[in-house]
Design a protein around this motif. Structure first.
Motif, short mmCIF file in Angstrom:
data_model
loop_
_atom_site.label_atom_id
_atom_site.label_comp_id
_atom_site.label_asym_id
_atom_site.label_seq_id
_atom_site.Cartn_x
_atom_site.Cartn_y
_atom_site.Cartn_z
N GLN A 2 16.99 -1.01 -4.37
CA GLN A 2 17.58 0.29 -4.09
C GLN A 2 16.78 0.89 -2.95
O GLN A 2 15.81 1.59 -3.16
CB GLN A 2 17.50 1.17 -5.34
CG GLN A 2 18.22 0.56 -6.54
CD GLN A 2 18.05 1.43 -7.76
OE1 GLN A 2 18.50 2.58 -7.77
NE2 GLN A 2 17.41 0.91 -8.76
N LEU A 3 17.19 0.55 -1.75
CA LEU A 3 16.37 0.82 -0.58
C LEU A 3 17.18 1.46 0.54
O LEU A 3 18.29 1.02 0.84
CB LEU A 3 15.77 -0.51 -0.09
CG LEU A 3 14.94 -0.50 1.18
CD1 LEU A 3 13.69 0.35 1.00
CD2 LEU A 3 14.55 -1.93 1.53
N ALA A 4 16.61 2.48 1.12
CA ALA A 4 17.14 3.07 2.35
C ALA A 4 16.06 2.89 3.41
O ALA A 4 14.88 3.07 3.13
CB ALA A 4 17.47 4.54 2.16
N THR B 33 0.83 -1.21 0.00
CA THR B 33 0.00 0.00 0.00
C THR B 33 0.86 1.26 0.00
O THR B 33 0.60 2.20 -0.75
CB THR B 33 -0.94 -0.01 1.22
OG1 THR B 33 -1.72 -1.20 1.18
CG2 THR B 33 -1.86 1.19 1.21
N ALA B 34 1.89 1.29 0.84
CA ALA B 34 2.75 2.47 0.94
C ALA B 34 3.47 2.75 -0.38
O ALA B 34 3.67 3.92 -0.73
CB ALA B 34 3.78 2.28 2.05
N ARG B 35 3.82 1.71 -1.10
CA ARG B 35 4.50 1.88 -2.40
C ARG B 35 3.50 2.16 -3.52
O ARG B 35 3.90 2.42 -4.64
CB ARG B 35 5.33 0.65 -2.75
CG ARG B 35 6.54 0.42 -1.87
CD ARG B 35 7.61 1.43 -2.07
NE ARG B 35 8.16 1.32 -3.40
CZ ARG B 35 9.20 2.01 -3.85
NH1 ARG B 35 9.79 2.86 -3.06
NH2 ARG B 35 9.63 1.86 -5.06
N ASP B 36 2.20 2.08 -3.20
CA ASP B 36 1.15 2.34 -4.19
C ASP B 36 1.31 1.45 -5.42
O ASP B 36 1.25 1.91 -6.56
CB ASP B 36 1.13 3.82 -4.58
CG ASP B 36 -0.17 4.24 -5.26
OD1 ASP B 36 -1.21 3.60 -5.00
OD2 ASP B 36 -0.13 5.20 -6.05
N LEU B 37 1.51 0.16 -5.16
CA LEU B 37 1.70 -0.80 -6.25
C LEU B 37 0.37 -1.12 -6.92
O LEU B 37 -0.67 -1.18 -6.25
CB LEU B 37 2.37 -2.07 -5.72
CG LEU B 37 3.76 -1.86 -5.12
CD1 LEU B 37 4.31 -3.15 -4.56
CD2 LEU B 37 4.72 -1.27 -6.16
N ALA B 38 0.41 -1.34 -8.21
CA ALA B 38 -0.80 -1.58 -8.99
C ALA B 38 -1.33 -3.00 -8.76
O ALA B 38 -0.58 -3.91 -8.41
CB ALA B 38 -0.51 -1.36 -10.47
N GLY B 39 -2.61 -3.16 -8.99
CA GLY B 39 -3.23 -4.47 -8.93
C GLY B 39 -3.63 -4.88 -7.52
O GLY B 39 -3.57 -4.09 -6.58
N LYS C 163 10.37 -6.81 -4.06
CA LYS C 163 11.77 -6.72 -4.49
C LYS C 163 11.88 -6.14 -5.89
O LYS C 163 12.75 -5.32 -6.17
CB LYS C 163 12.42 -8.10 -4.44
CG LYS C 163 12.73 -8.57 -3.04
CD LYS C 163 13.37 -9.94 -3.13
CE LYS C 163 13.72 -10.50 -1.79
NZ LYS C 163 14.36 -11.82 -1.91
N THR C 164 10.98 -6.56 -6.77
CA THR C 164 11.00 -6.03 -8.14
C THR C 164 10.70 -4.54 -8.13
O THR C 164 11.39 -3.76 -8.79
CB THR C 164 9.98 -6.78 -9.01
OG1 THR C 164 10.33 -8.17 -9.04
CG2 THR C 164 9.96 -6.24 -10.43
N ALA C 165 9.70 -4.14 -7.37
CA ALA C 165 9.33 -2.72 -7.29
C ALA C 165 10.48 -1.89 -6.74
O ALA C 165 10.76 -0.79 -7.23
CB ALA C 165 8.08 -2.54 -6.44
#
Length: 141
Positions: A63-65, A7-13, A27-29
């Motif tokens: 690519q994550l902080a 939800t926080a990443r606002d991923l589709a579907g 991980k892909t996102a």
């Protein structure tokens, strides 16, 4: 936690049904679009939650902080997770603002405080906020 990150990443579907599908999607996102997770009240997280953040962070393609923010005891809780704490780049300890720092910061924190007489800010602190910036920020004159 997977659902919250979805939800926080606002991923589709629709959110995936199985943890492995969720993990692959997250991980892909995170490999496609860099992200920063700001985790508040980190002192309340359990080892499983810390492990999951470490798992996402350790993926070479992501690519994550991750920024863990917490109150009293947060440092101790994070240090109890050696596999996580060994990956910490910076440990930052914040201290209480001095009264003069508060008088400078409060007017910048919200438009309602902009231009307020410093004596009124001191009064609100003395009788309502008691040196707590969060309480001061929500006080309304």
């Amino acid at each position: 936690m997977r659902y919250e990150l979805f939800t926080a990443r606002d991923l589709a579907g629709e959110p995936p049904r199985h943890p492995s599908e969720f993990d692959r999607l997250l991980k892909t996102a995170l490999a496609i679009r860099p992200g920063t997770f700001l985790i508040g009240e980190a002192q309340w997280l359990n080892g499983e939650a810390f492990g999951y953040f470490r798992y996402l962070w350790d993926e070479p393609a992501t690519q994550l902080a991750i920024i863990f923010v917490g109150g009293e005891g947060c440092h101790t809780v994070l240090r109890r997770e050696p596999m996580l704490s060994s990956r910490m780049f910076i440990w930052q300890h914040f201290t209480r603002l001095t009264p003069s720092e508060g008088l400078e910061a409060i007017p910048l924190s919200h438009p309602v405080w902009a231009g307020v007489d410093p004596d009124d800010i001191t009064f609100a602190d003395r009788y309502a906020a008691h040196g707590n910036f969060r309480r001061q920020a929500v006080c309304r004159l």
